[in-house]
Design a protein around this motif. Structure first.
Motif, mmCIF file in Angstrom:
data_model
loop_
_atom_site.group_PDB
_atom_site.id
_atom_site.type_symbol
_atom_site.label_atom_id
_atom_site.label_comp_id
_atom_site.label_asym_id
_atom_site.label_seq_id
_atom_site.Cartn_x
_atom_site.Cartn_y
_atom_site.Cartn_z
ATOM 1 N N LEU A 319 -30.797 17.727 -31.671
ATOM 2 C CA LEU A 319 -31.667 18.045 -30.540
ATOM 3 C C LEU A 319 -30.870 18.085 -29.241
ATOM 4 N N LEU A 320 -30.022 17.090 -29.027
ATOM 5 C CA LEU A 320 -29.229 17.058 -27.797
ATOM 6 C C LEU A 320 -28.250 18.225 -27.737
ATOM 7 N N ASN A 321 -27.693 18.589 -28.901
ATOM 8 C CA ASN A 321 -26.739 19.702 -28.921
ATOM 9 C C ASN A 321 -27.411 21.044 -28.675
ATOM 10 N N GLU A 322 -28.721 21.122 -28.964
ATOM 11 C CA GLU A 322 -29.450 22.365 -28.706
ATOM 12 C C GLU A 322 -29.692 22.587 -27.217
ATOM 13 N N LEU A 323 -29.628 21.509 -26.443
ATOM 14 C CA LEU A 323 -29.896 21.620 -25.011
ATOM 15 C C LEU A 323 -28.618 22.001 -24.274
ATOM 16 N N PRO A 324 -28.613 23.121 -23.576
ATOM 17 C CA PRO A 324 -27.429 23.472 -22.780
ATOM 18 C C PRO A 324 -27.307 22.548 -21.574
ATOM 19 N N GLU A 325 -26.187 22.587 -20.933
ATOM 20 C CA GLU A 325 -25.964 21.725 -19.773
ATOM 21 C C GLU A 325 -25.560 22.565 -18.569
ATOM 22 N N GLU A 326 -26.159 22.254 -17.424
ATOM 23 C CA GLU A 326 -25.774 22.942 -16.201
ATOM 24 C C GLU A 326 -24.328 22.574 -15.847
ATOM 25 N N GLU A 327 -23.513 23.577 -15.714
ATOM 26 C CA GLU A 327 -22.107 23.328 -15.386
ATOM 27 C C GLU A 327 -21.943 23.320 -13.873
ATOM 28 N N ILE A 328 -22.481 22.274 -13.247
ATOM 29 C CA ILE A 328 -22.433 22.169 -11.790
ATOM 30 C C ILE A 328 -21.895 20.797 -11.397
ATOM 31 N N ASP A 329 -21.517 20.692 -10.138
ATOM 32 C CA ASP A 329 -21.050 19.418 -9.594
ATOM 33 C C ASP A 329 -22.259 18.634 -9.095
#
Length: 577
Positions: A319-329
């Motif tokens: 489930l966590l791997n399915e969620l993308p992550e914002e690549e921001i500071d």
């Protein structure tokens, strides 16, 4: 053994010490049988005692007191080391569970809004409420699993010492037992995995039952269909799979519990007919086999728990791997004061779903200024909400550029610019606690706004919490407005805020609140269909098909509305409607 790997990677020193203490206690535990055998007639010459010394301690007479002292000392060490091992690993399990939950919180915080909206809350809530406790329960079985595994190995070593032929027979029986145990356990694992999938569907169904209560109450046929399709059918599948899984697991565990007795029976009634073994050796072997029934039972009983924990751990990670992550500071820094928010050829597209392309907005060219009121209008599906989330920086543009004056928005500063924006969406969430420090000046301001919004007779502030949030939709939105006032941001966006308000508060909102925000040099953006108040807007932005089709003043937009209405009336008259 994914859980042990997880523990080892998280707290390697504590896990090593725990395993070491568990191993020592297991070795000592397996050594208790030889101590007992040495206190009576020894089954082997190597354990034969020349004499049995006695000692008196008060009213107690102790035979073979040196051996007795070693026996009780070993028991004491087993108690201390086993307890320390279990306590240490239990604390590691608690820390790992917290670490998993915190990683879940952080992941959600760093996930783009569109991805959370697409996945929905049901799967996420089910995972943190169901999977994490199962992982913890599996972790609690680890200490006993390790200790009893070492004990079993020690006792098998003792069997080698007693009689090599017996050891071979026991190992063949154990190999057969493991095979006979693992086959049904494999199918039980499949059934439990399938049941876990149905639990996700149940969570979604419960969410629909609560969120759609109003709609379901108005249509008995719809309610019955929903109950059957979303709830009862999934409950039936869960029941079917879990009953079958538990039946398999219980039968297999009971078989595992009796493996040692099958071996004892084979030894007493079959093995002795083909191999010479003395009565004393036979007694020692039987005692050793009876002694390992406990560790084997613990190991077998812990396996289903470990299986469920492993399933949940895989589900949680998937489930966590399915969620993308914002690549921001995410580091907040001070940004320059600005007056103009500008969209230059900005585009956004939702990720495609299989073969179907996602909805796209843009390209959009738009310039908004602080100290003005802007209304966004358009039909359902025109892109109003997507545009609003681009304006509040919830969505990141996939094309074009956004500027605050001449400063371009990028991954390094987007989080900092977000801090100057406040939004109340139609599906807003009202936190029960005011998430800021409350000094005397702020409390006075809160009381002022409570009176202004006619909530002072409904709501008070107690230790930073609202006394209640169980209010009507209109009152909840007014409370959300109070919180937005306290934030004092540069940009305010309202998504159909007045839709749930009575006429008096519509007047207050449009004619007092919005102009007061404008007077404070705020950029005020409202998604609205209240054309009665369009004369208060400096500009009206019309969305259609994901594009801004026009930006007009109120007068121009109103004239067009009138013309469209006139054309509509002419057409209706012509067709005789």
């Amino acid at each position: 053994m994914n859980l042990l790997k997880l523990f080892s990677e998280s707290y390697p020193n504590r896990v090593f010490i725990s395993v070491l203490l568990g191993a020592i206690s297991g070795i000592l535990y397996s050594g208790l049988i030889p101590f007992v055998l040495m206190s009576i007639e020894s089954p082997t010459p190597g354990l034969q005692l020349a004499e049995v010394p006695h000692a008196r301690y008060g009213l107690l007479e102790v035979a073979n007191y040196k051996l007795a002292a070693l026996f009780f000392l070993a028991c004491t060490f087993i108690l201390i080391m086993r307890s320390l091992s279990e306590i240490l690993l239990q604390r590691v399990a608690t820390d790992v569970a917290r670490k998993l939950r915190v990683s879940f919180y952080d992941k959600i915080s760093r996930t783009p809004l569109y991805a959370i909206e697409k996945m929905g809350s049901s799967k996420l809530v089910a995972s943190v409420n169901l999977d994490v406790p199962r992982i913890v329960n599996g972790a609690r079985a680890l200490p006993l699993l390790l200790i009893n595994l070492v004990t079993l190995v020690g006792m098998l070593g003792f069997l080698v010492y007693l009689n090599g032929e017996v050891f071979k027979m026991v190992m063949i029986a154990i190999a057969f037992g493991i095979l006979a145990y693992q086959v049904p356990m494999y199918f039980g694992n499949k059934l439990l995995t399938r049941s876990r999938e149905y639990r996700d569907a149940i969570q979604e169904g419960v969410n629909g039952l609560l969120s759609g209560a109003k709609e379901l109450k108005l249509d008995a046929q719809k309610r019955a269909y929903f109950h059957q399709d979303a709830l009862l059918s999934n409950e039936k599948n869960i029941l079917k799979n879990e009953k079958a899984a538990q039946s398999v697991l219980i039968s297999t565990i009971n078989f595992g519990d009796l493996i040692c007795f099958f071996v004892i029976g084979a030894l007493c009634f079959i093995f002795v007919n083909y191999h010479s073994i003395s009565n004393s050796e036979l007694v020692a072997v039987i005692m050793a086999l009876l002694y390992v029934t406990g560790p084997i039972a613990v190991l077998l009983n812990a396996l289903p728990q470990m299986m469920m924990a492993t399933i949940s751990y895989k589900k949680f990670n998937t489930l966590l791997n399915e969620l993308p992550e914002e690549e921001i500071d995410y580091q907040i820094s001070e940004v320059p004061s600005w007056q103009t928010l500008r969209f230059d050829n900005v585009e956004f597209a939702y990720p495609s779903d299989q073969d179907e392309a996602g909805f796209a907005v843009g390209p959009i060219d738009l310039t908004l200024k602080r100290g003005e009121i802007v209304f966004i209008v358009g039909s359902n599906g025109s892109g109003k909400s997507t545009l609003s989330k681009l304006l509040t920086l919830h969505y990141q543009a996939v094309g074009g550029h956004i500027y605050f004056d001449d400063a371009a928005l990028n991954n390094a500063n987007i989080e900092s610019y977000r801090q100057g924006i406040s939004a109340i969406y139609s599906n807003y969430y009202l936190f029960a606690k005011i998430l800021k420090d409350l000094d005397d000046a702020t409390m006075e301001l809160i009381q002022h706004y409570l009176k202004l919004l006619h909530l002072d007779h409904k709501v008070t502030i107690e230790d930073g919490y609202f006394s209640t949030v169980s209010l009507s939709d209109g009152q909840r939105k007014r409370l959300a407005l109070l919180v937005a006032f306290l934030e004092d941001k540069q940009v305010y966006l309202f998504d159909e805020w007045a839709a749930d308000q009575d006429p008096i508060f519509k007047e207050v909102f449009y004619k007092r609140i919005l102009p007061s925000l404008k007077a404070k040099q705020k950029l005020v953006i409202a998604i609205t269909h209240d054309d009665k108040y369009f004369d208060l807007a400096d500009r009206v932005i019309v969305m259609e098909g994901g594009k801004v089709v026009e930006q007009t003043s109120y007068t121009q937009y109103f004239d067009k509305l009138q013309l469209n209405q006139s054309a509509k009336n002419d057409f209706l008259a012509e067709v005789g409607a």
